[in-house]
Design a protein around this motif. Sequence first.
Motif, short mmCIF file in Angstrom:
data_model
loop_
_atom_site.label_atom_id
_atom_site.label_comp_id
_atom_site.label_asym_id
_atom_site.label_seq_id
_atom_site.Cartn_x
_atom_site.Cartn_y
_atom_site.Cartn_z
N LEU A 153 15.25 5.25 -6.63
CA LEU A 153 15.21 4.73 -5.27
C LEU A 153 15.51 5.79 -4.21
O LEU A 153 15.77 5.45 -3.05
CB LEU A 153 16.19 3.56 -5.14
CG LEU A 153 15.81 2.32 -5.94
CD1 LEU A 153 16.91 1.28 -5.89
CD2 LEU A 153 14.49 1.73 -5.43
N ASN A 154 15.45 7.05 -4.60
CA ASN A 154 15.50 8.13 -3.62
C ASN A 154 14.66 9.29 -4.13
O ASN A 154 15.11 10.44 -4.17
CB ASN A 154 16.93 8.57 -3.33
CG ASN A 154 17.05 9.33 -2.02
OD1 ASN A 154 16.13 9.33 -1.21
ND2 ASN A 154 18.18 9.99 -1.82
N ARG A 155 13.44 8.96 -4.50
CA ARG A 155 12.51 9.96 -5.01
C ARG A 155 12.39 11.11 -4.01
O ARG A 155 12.12 10.88 -2.82
CB ARG A 155 11.15 9.30 -5.25
CG ARG A 155 10.08 10.23 -5.78
CD ARG A 155 8.79 9.47 -6.03
NE ARG A 155 7.70 10.41 -6.33
CZ ARG A 155 6.44 10.05 -6.53
NH1 ARG A 155 6.12 8.76 -6.49
NH2 ARG A 155 5.51 10.94 -6.79
N PRO A 156 12.58 12.35 -4.43
CA PRO A 156 12.63 13.46 -3.47
C PRO A 156 11.32 13.80 -2.81
O PRO A 156 11.29 14.26 -1.67
CB PRO A 156 13.13 14.64 -4.33
CG PRO A 156 12.75 14.29 -5.73
CD PRO A 156 12.89 12.79 -5.81
N ASP A 157 10.19 13.56 -3.51
CA ASP A 157 8.91 14.04 -3.01
C ASP A 157 8.05 12.97 -2.35
O ASP A 157 7.01 13.28 -1.78
CB ASP A 157 8.11 14.68 -4.15
CG ASP A 157 7.85 13.70 -5.28
OD1 ASP A 157 8.67 12.77 -5.47
OD2 ASP A 157 6.84 13.86 -6.00
N SER A 158 8.47 11.72 -2.41
CA SER A 158 7.64 10.64 -1.89
C SER A 158 8.47 9.37 -1.78
O SER A 158 9.52 9.24 -2.42
CB SER A 158 6.44 10.40 -2.83
OG SER A 158 5.71 9.26 -2.44
N THR A 159 7.98 8.42 -0.99
CA THR A 159 8.63 7.09 -0.96
C THR A 159 7.97 6.13 -1.96
O THR A 159 8.46 5.03 -2.15
CB THR A 159 8.55 6.48 0.44
OG1 THR A 159 7.18 6.28 0.81
CG2 THR A 159 9.24 7.36 1.46
N PHE A 160 6.87 6.55 -2.58
CA PHE A 160 6.15 5.66 -3.48
C PHE A 160 6.86 5.51 -4.83
O PHE A 160 7.57 6.40 -5.27
CB PHE A 160 4.72 6.14 -3.70
CG PHE A 160 3.80 5.89 -2.54
CD1 PHE A 160 3.59 4.60 -2.07
CD2 PHE A 160 3.14 6.94 -1.92
CE1 PHE A 160 2.74 4.36 -1.01
CE2 PHE A 160 2.29 6.72 -0.84
CZ PHE A 160 2.09 5.42 -0.38
N MET A 161 6.59 4.38 -5.50
CA MET A 161 7.24 4.05 -6.78
C MET A 161 6.26 4.08 -7.94
O MET A 161 6.49 3.47 -8.98
CB MET A 161 7.86 2.64 -6.68
CG MET A 161 8.89 2.48 -5.59
SD MET A 161 10.42 3.34 -5.94
CE MET A 161 11.06 2.34 -7.28
N ASN A 162 5.14 4.80 -7.79
CA ASN A 162 4.09 4.74 -8.80
C ASN A 162 4.46 5.38 -10.14
O ASN A 162 3.93 5.00 -11.18
CB ASN A 162 2.83 5.42 -8.26
CG ASN A 162 3.08 6.87 -7.83
OD1 ASN A 162 3.75 7.10 -6.82
ND2 ASN A 162 2.55 7.82 -8.57
N VAL A 163 5.38 6.32 -10.15
CA VAL A 163 5.63 7.10 -11.37
C VAL A 163 6.17 6.25 -12.51
O VAL A 163 5.71 6.37 -13.65
CB VAL A 163 6.62 8.26 -11.07
CG1 VAL A 163 7.01 8.97 -12.37
CG2 VAL A 163 5.99 9.24 -10.10
N GLY A 164 7.12 5.37 -12.22
CA GLY A 164 7.73 4.60 -13.30
C GLY A 164 7.37 3.14 -13.36
O GLY A 164 7.70 2.44 -14.32
N GLY A 165 6.65 2.63 -12.35
CA GLY A 165 6.38 1.21 -12.33
C GLY A 165 7.66 0.40 -12.18
O GLY A 165 8.72 0.94 -11.84
N LEU A 166 7.57 -0.90 -12.47
CA LEU A 166 8.71 -1.80 -12.30
C LEU A 166 8.80 -2.79 -13.45
O LEU A 166 7.77 -3.22 -13.99
CB LEU A 166 8.58 -2.62 -11.03
CG LEU A 166 8.56 -1.93 -9.68
CD1 LEU A 166 8.24 -2.95 -8.61
CD2 LEU A 166 9.89 -1.26 -9.39
#
Length: 299
Positions: free
Chosen positions: A265-278
Amino acid sequence: MPVSHQDLFLLSRCAISAAYEAGHYISAKSSDFRQLTDKVVPGGSLASQVVTEVDLASQELILKHLLPTCEWFDLGMLAEEGQADHSRHEKAYFWCVDPLDGTLPFTEGVAGYAVSIALVQKDGTPEIGVIYDPLGQICYHAIRGHGMFRNGIRFERKQAWVPASDQSIRVFIDRSMWADPRFEGFQQDMTAWAKTQGWAGIQVESGAGGAMNACWGLEQAPSCYVKYPKKELGGGSLWDFAATACLYPAWGAVVTDIFGKPLDLNRPDSTFMNVGGLCYATDHEISHWIQEWWKSHSK
């Protein structure tokens, strides 16, 4: 330096007040609003491109409450309808605000939109979560480690769900999931698994924003809310999930990425959550099954 529990309580009251004021404004504008030029969000879905004057005005109302606390408590700010100032990477805590999560259902005049406010540690741990559903007039809130509340009353979970042959597990998804070629197989496999556990099968629900998908999951347990990871940017943003990521463990439910790891919830390079899914789930068994299914189908 960590804020005290008393500080967190005061900050939660501030967030709740902000959510109520913004939510009441949204309700008043539900049939009288102007859709602005679609914003350009690289990699974003259709839902992330839609913005109305209500989104912007709601954010102004929320910031009126929250910005003074940034000075008093040295907090950062990340709000959807504004330029990121990188303070979330510099401060010990930051506000994470979605002034109108589910703008698409809002413009369609259907349920599924909400105000979402969270206070998140620099390491990505959500400390406060507040969701206000303007249509249902329900406020959900939690402070990490101190339980979850629904309209000010502690919202307790059942100790165990007894499988029933006339009850299905609710599966909440975003609309875009219907187009994913893997989802048909997921439905078939999860239905078969649910029946082996004693349930009637699964019932898929879509159409809401991320905040209400998660909250409805708690209201209609047993349930889950699933988003697959993907290489390209997208998959919702930090502000879509930060508040509910605080609510779920406070209620006794499970929230991880699709691999079983904490949400970033504080991804350094982006605000998107695509890398890990949910993977939101009311039960560890459901969460475990989803993670195992993904592991065997993602190669």
